[in-house]
Scaffold this active site. Structure first.
Site, mmCIF file in Angstrom:
data_model
loop_
_atom_site.group_PDB
_atom_site.id
_atom_site.type_symbol
_atom_site.label_atom_id
_atom_site.label_comp_id
_atom_site.label_asym_id
_atom_site.label_seq_id
_atom_site.Cartn_x
_atom_site.Cartn_y
_atom_site.Cartn_z
ATOM 1 N N CYS A 186 -1.486 0.746 7.377
ATOM 2 C CA CYS A 186 -2.926 0.457 7.501
ATOM 3 C C CYS A 186 -3.342 -0.758 6.653
ATOM 4 C CB CYS A 186 -3.771 1.671 7.103
ATOM 5 S SG CYS A 186 -3.553 3.111 8.170
ATOM 6 N N ASN B 202 2.249 1.438 4.392
ATOM 7 C CA ASN B 202 2.548 0.160 5.072
ATOM 8 C C ASN B 202 2.218 0.235 6.572
ATOM 9 O OD1 ASN B 202 5.403 -2.084 5.609
ATOM 10 N ND2 ASN B 202 3.304 -2.619 5.173
ATOM 11 N N CYS C 269 0.870 -1.185 0.000
ATOM 12 C CA CYS C 269 0.000 0.000 0.000
ATOM 13 C C CYS C 269 0.902 1.228 0.000
ATOM 14 C CB CYS C 269 -0.979 -0.024 1.171
ATOM 15 S SG CYS C 269 -0.205 0.008 2.798
HETATM 16 P P1 4NP Z 1 -1.821 2.824 4.107
HETATM 17 O O1 4NP Z 1 -2.453 4.179 4.683
HETATM 18 O O2 4NP Z 1 -1.260 3.158 2.744
HETATM 19 O O3 4NP Z 1 -2.975 1.912 4.046
HETATM 20 O O4 4NP Z 1 -0.758 2.403 5.098
HETATM 21 C C1 4NP Z 1 -1.720 5.367 4.748
HETATM 22 C C2 4NP Z 1 -0.890 5.612 5.815
HETATM 23 C C3 4NP Z 1 -0.198 6.801 5.892
HETATM 24 C C4 4NP Z 1 -0.332 7.745 4.906
HETATM 25 C C5 4NP Z 1 -1.153 7.492 3.814
HETATM 26 C C6 4NP Z 1 -1.851 6.301 3.744
HETATM 27 N N1 4NP Z 1 0.352 8.975 4.997
HETATM 28 O O5 4NP Z 1 0.140 9.848 4.136
HETATM 29 O O6 4NP Z 1 1.160 9.159 5.918
#
Ligand code: 4NP
Length: 158
Positions: free
Chosen positions: A13, A11, A8
């Site tokens: 969620c 990394n 994702c």
């Molecule tokens: P993930 O969610 O891609 O599902 O881990 C996110 C976690 C952090 C961020 C964006 C999406 N961020 O912009 O920090």
């Protein structure tokens, strides 16, 4: 050994959720020696961090322990290692396609292609969302994880 990498953006969620849930399914089927599971992010902001506390809490409610996972960034070297590189959304997939060596013979695609909920091809980013958004991640991931396991058992492990 069949090796699966979930990817994702952060990394913290979506891909740790897929990592933990798929790992649990693999363990239940006693396939730990045949299927290796990992996750990574296209971004570098959260390297070394545990998953988001909301992700850990929502997963724990369904019996999955994600607290031991630590974020890392995906790299081109991962394509030498992993048979399946599965993106949570189309933006992640585009970034991976750019990174993929031309010699890669594995499967790079969207994780939800293995799911049965045809109205969802992407796992929506829950980071700026609320409780329902984290529950939706779990629902979509549980469904596609089962589909992926069936696919690997019927193809790669035959
Ligand atoms: P993930 O969610 O891609 O599902 O881990 C996110 C976690 C952090 C961020 C964006 C999406 N961020 O912009 O920090």
């Amino acid at each position: 050994m069949t090796k699966v990498l979930f990817v994702c953006l952060g990394n913290i969620c979506r891909s740790p959720t897929a990592d933990g849930i798929f790992r649990e399914l693999v363990a239940r089927e006693k396939l730990d020696q045949k299927i290796l599971v990992d996750s990574a992010g296209t971004g570098d902001w959260h390297i070394g961090k545990a998953p988001d506390s909301r992700t850990i809490a929502a997963a724990r409610q369904r019996g999955y322990d994600l607290s031991v996972l630590r974020a890392r960034q995906v790299s081109a070297r991962d394509f030498a290692e992993f048979d399946y590189v599965l993106a949570m959304d189309k933006s992640n997939l585009m970034n991976l396609q750019r990174m993929k060596p031309s010699t890669y013979t594995g499967h790079l695609g969207l994780f939800l292609e293995f799911g049965s909920r045809g109205n969802y091809l992407e796992v929506p980013d829950p980071y700026h969302g609320d409780r329902d958004d984290f529950e939706l991640v779990l629902d979509l991931v549980e469904d596609a994880a089962q589909g992926l396991l069936n696919h690997i058992c019927n193809n790669a492990l035959r």
